[in-house]
Design a protein around this motif. Structure first.
Motif, PDB file in Angstrom:
ATOM      1  N   TYR A   1      42.535  41.817  45.910  1.00 49.02           N
ATOM      2  CA  TYR A   1      41.354  40.957  46.072  1.00 49.02           C
ATOM      3  C   TYR A   1      41.652  39.723  46.910  1.00 49.02           C
ATOM      4  CZ  TYR A   1      39.271  43.724  42.288  1.00 49.02           C
ATOM      5  OH  TYR A   1      39.031  44.873  41.666  1.00 49.02           O
ATOM      6  N   VAL A   2      40.465  39.391  47.727  1.00 49.33           N
ATOM      7  CA  VAL A   2      40.620  38.107  48.610  1.00 49.33           C
ATOM      8  C   VAL A   2      39.305  37.095  48.140  1.00 49.33           C
ATOM      9  CG1 VAL A   2      41.960  38.951  50.281  1.00 49.33           C
ATOM     10  CG2 VAL A   2      39.345  39.124  50.416  1.00 49.33           C
ATOM     11  N   THR A   3      39.368  35.947  48.634  1.00 52.53           N
ATOM     12  CA  THR A   3      38.152  35.048  48.714  1.00 52.53           C
ATOM     13  C   THR A   3      37.843  34.841  50.090  1.00 52.53           C
ATOM     14  OG1 THR A   3      38.623  34.103  46.837  1.00 52.53           O
ATOM     15  CG2 THR A   3      37.095  33.004  48.173  1.00 52.53           C
TER      16      THR A   3
ATOM     17  N   LEU B   1      42.933  26.844  49.630  1.00 54.99           N
ATOM     18  CA  LEU B   1      42.150  27.021  48.542  1.00 54.99           C
ATOM     19  C   LEU B   1      42.692  27.053  47.110  1.00 54.99           C
ATOM     20  CD1 LEU B   1      38.936  27.274  47.582  1.00 54.99           C
ATOM     21  CD2 LEU B   1      39.619  29.965  47.495  1.00 54.99           C
ATOM     22  N   ASP B   2      42.626  25.921  46.356  1.00 54.84           N
ATOM     23  CA  ASP B   2      43.293  26.053  45.064  1.00 54.84           C
ATOM     24  C   ASP B   2      42.223  26.200  44.020  1.00 54.84           C
ATOM     25  OD1 ASP B   2      41.787  23.763  44.747  1.00 54.84           O
ATOM     26  OD2 ASP B   2      43.705  22.351  45.193  1.00 54.84           O
ATOM     27  N   LEU B   3      42.853  26.480  42.608  1.00 53.41           N
ATOM     28  CA  LEU B   3      41.815  26.740  41.500  1.00 53.41           C
ATOM     29  C   LEU B   3      40.791  25.789  41.259  1.00 53.41           C
ATOM     30  CD1 LEU B   3      41.228  28.952  39.501  1.00 53.41           C
ATOM     31  CD2 LEU B   3      42.974  27.898  37.951  1.00 53.41           C
TER      32      LEU B   3
ATOM     33  N   SER C   1      36.729  37.722  33.626  1.00 55.60           N
ATOM     34  CA  SER C   1      37.534  37.696  32.637  1.00 55.60           C
ATOM     35  C   SER C   1      38.877  36.770  32.955  1.00 55.60           C
ATOM     36  CB  SER C   1      38.098  39.159  32.410  1.00 55.60           C
ATOM     37  OG  SER C   1      37.211  39.993  32.230  1.00 55.60           O
ATOM     38  N   ALA C   2      39.321  36.696  34.041  1.00 57.24           N
ATOM     39  CA  ALA C   2      40.414  35.918  34.321  1.00 57.24           C
ATOM     40  C   ALA C   2      40.184  34.506  34.047  1.00 57.24           C
ATOM     41  CB  ALA C   2      40.904  35.954  35.739  1.00 57.24           C
ATOM     42  N   LEU C   3      39.085  34.119  34.333  1.00 55.61           N
ATOM     43  CA  LEU C   3      38.502  32.646  34.409  1.00 55.61           C
ATOM     44  C   LEU C   3      38.477  32.392  32.873  1.00 55.61           C
ATOM     45  CD1 LEU C   3      36.233  32.094  37.112  1.00 55.61           C
ATOM     46  CD2 LEU C   3      38.403  31.010  36.984  1.00 55.61           C
ATOM     47  N   ARG C   4      37.727  33.188  32.192  1.00 55.97           N
ATOM     48  CA  ARG C   4      37.884  33.152  30.521  1.00 55.97           C
ATOM     49  C   ARG C   4      38.785  32.864  29.698  1.00 55.97           C
ATOM     50  NH1 ARG C   4      33.297  36.909  31.028  1.00 55.97           N
ATOM     51  NH2 ARG C   4      34.679  38.528  30.447  1.00 55.97           N
ATOM     52  N   SER C   5      40.045  33.576  30.259  1.00 56.16           N
ATOM     53  CA  SER C   5      41.399  33.830  29.513  1.00 56.16           C
ATOM     54  C   SER C   5      41.934  32.303  29.879  1.00 56.16           C
ATOM     55  CB  SER C   5      42.191  34.860  30.354  1.00 56.16           C
ATOM     56  OG  SER C   5      42.702  34.583  31.673  1.00 56.16           O
ATOM     57  N   MET C   6      41.453  31.520  30.772  1.00 57.41           N
ATOM     58  CA  MET C   6      41.981  29.852  30.985  1.00 57.41           C
ATOM     59  C   MET C   6      40.771  29.256  30.555  1.00 57.41           C
ATOM     60  SD  MET C   6      43.927  30.338  34.639  1.00 57.41           S
ATOM     61  CE  MET C   6      42.355  31.139  35.490  1.00 57.41           C
TER      62      MET C   6
ATOM     63  N   PRO D   1      42.867  32.289  44.288  1.00 53.52           N
ATOM     64  CA  PRO D   1      43.860  31.466  43.420  1.00 53.52           C
ATOM     65  C   PRO D   1      43.475  31.830  42.054  1.00 53.52           C
ATOM     66  CG  PRO D   1      41.802  30.205  43.937  1.00 53.52           C
ATOM     67  CD  PRO D   1      41.461  31.522  44.735  1.00 53.52           C
ATOM     68  N   LEU D   2      43.787  33.016  41.722  1.00 52.19           N
ATOM     69  CA  LEU D   2      43.659  33.574  40.368  1.00 52.19           C
ATOM     70  C   LEU D   2      44.467  34.952  40.455  1.00 52.19           C
ATOM     71  CD1 LEU D   2      39.811  33.903  39.573  1.00 52.19           C
ATOM     72  CD2 LEU D   2      41.652  32.550  38.251  1.00 52.19           C
ATOM     73  N   GLU D   3      45.258  35.212  39.130  1.00 47.79           N
ATOM     74  CA  GLU D   3      46.093  36.489  39.235  1.00 47.79           C
ATOM     75  C   GLU D   3      44.926  37.491  38.737  1.00 47.79           C
ATOM     76  OE1 GLU D   3      49.165  36.331  36.834  1.00 47.79           O
ATOM     77  OE2 GLU D   3      50.059  34.342  37.637  1.00 47.79           O
ATOM     78  N   LEU D   4      44.853  38.651  40.057  1.00 45.96           N
ATOM     79  CA  LEU D   4      43.989  39.476  39.794  1.00 45.96           C
ATOM     80  C   LEU D   4      44.679  40.719  40.046  1.00 45.96           C
ATOM     81  CD1 LEU D   4      40.676  38.127  41.542  1.00 45.96           C
ATOM     82  CD2 LEU D   4      41.167  38.320  39.172  1.00 45.96           C
TER      83      LEU D   4
END
Length: 306
Positions: free
Chosen positions: A176-178, A191-193, A216-221, A270-273
């Protein structure tokens, strides 16, 4: 134990096809409709088979009938033979792509159509102009059955849920990319979190986009992002992204398939996907089908990332 009557019973080709169809449908009414027969006629035919085989073959269940172990074993032996007969009758001189008018059925998601369909169609126009394509987007839970029954010939995508007698070949490994327009304020630095979560986002709310993975990744944090616009498919994504300050997080292959990917600034998300594989899938039933073998080889040669 199989009855001795079986040895002398004169099965017709139509009966063998009907038997396999009932095993597939597991419903006499549905099978009768597809065979263009009355349900009573199908029931009489099943009774003849039972006497010939010496086995019930089908037992009643809540929503239809279920094949017995003997019926399943017989179906597995008959299916490749019947497919061979069908191929011999429809293509007696073998498969010639340049002269064929065959229609192939392919499963692709919307991102698959964006990435693979233009190139495949252009190839067919040049090399096999008589061949027709029908593109379907089946529900994930029906894909294995669709490949098994012939509703689709091949499936392209990240489809780890497909099991059974299905083979696959890796086309490409994806991540995945942004993406953002080249003049976006965030394109000037890494680009940081924090910047990612504070920005406005364009989200493609489709199973193939990775939208749910990002959430889901954002909710986990215990974090969230501001989704300013959510759309159901990729159709308008490039145009919207090029004229806004939105961020778009999708598989890398989706952005590279835009009409003008160089117009966008593409960075790691900037997420672990999770990464994922895009594979070409086909059912074992088609192993002797020269046409599907040609289609598989064509897709692999066009899109396999080496």
């Amino acid at each position: 134990m199989v009855s001795n009557i079986y040895k002398s019973y004169n099965w017709t080709l139509a009966e063998l096809h009907a038997f396999c169809l009932i095993c597939e449908c597991q419903n006499l009414s549905q099978a009768a409709l597809r065979l263009d027969m009355s349900q009573s006629a199908v029931s009489v035919m099943v009774q003849r088979w039972r006497r010939a085989i010496g086995d019930p073959l089908f037992v009643r269940v809540r929503y239809g009938v279920a094949p017995t172990d003997i019926a399943i074993a017989l179906r597995d032996k008959l299916r490749p033979l019947l497919e061979g007969v069908t191929l011999a009758l429809t293509h007696p001189q073998g498969f010639n792509p340049a002269k064929s008018t065959r229609a192939f059925k392919i499963h692709m998601t919307d991102i698959g159509q964006l990435v693979f369909l233009p190139g495949l169609n252009n190839f067919l126009v040049r090399r096999a102009p008589g061949i027709r394509l029908t593109v379907k987007n089946l529900a994930w839970e029906t894909l294995e059955a669709g490949l098994s029954s012939g509703e689709i010939d091949v499936a392209i995508g990240s489809l780890p849920m497909i099991k059974g007698r299905v083979h696959s070949r890796l086309l490409r490994h994806e991540h995945y990319v942004t993406a953002m327009r080249k003049g976006h304020p965030l394109a000037k630095s890494e680009l940081d979190l924090a910047a990612f979560t504070s920005a406005d986002h364009l989200a493609i709310d489709a199973t193939s986009s990775g939208h749910s993975l990002v959430e889901s990744a954002l909710r986990s944090m215990s974090m969230r992002r501001n989704i300013a616009l959510a759309i159901p498919h990729y159709l308008a994504a490039e145009q919207i992204l090029s004229k806004s300050n939105y961020l778009l997080t999708v598989p890398d292959v989706a952005v590279l398939s835009f009409h003008d990917p160089k117009a966008f600034h593409i960075v790691p998300t900037p997420l672990e996907l999770p990464t994922f594989d895009i594979r070409l899938h086909w059912h074992e039933r088609s192993r002797q089908d020269e046409g599907i073998r040609w289609l598989r080889n064509t897709i692999s040669s066009l899109f396999e990332k080496r």
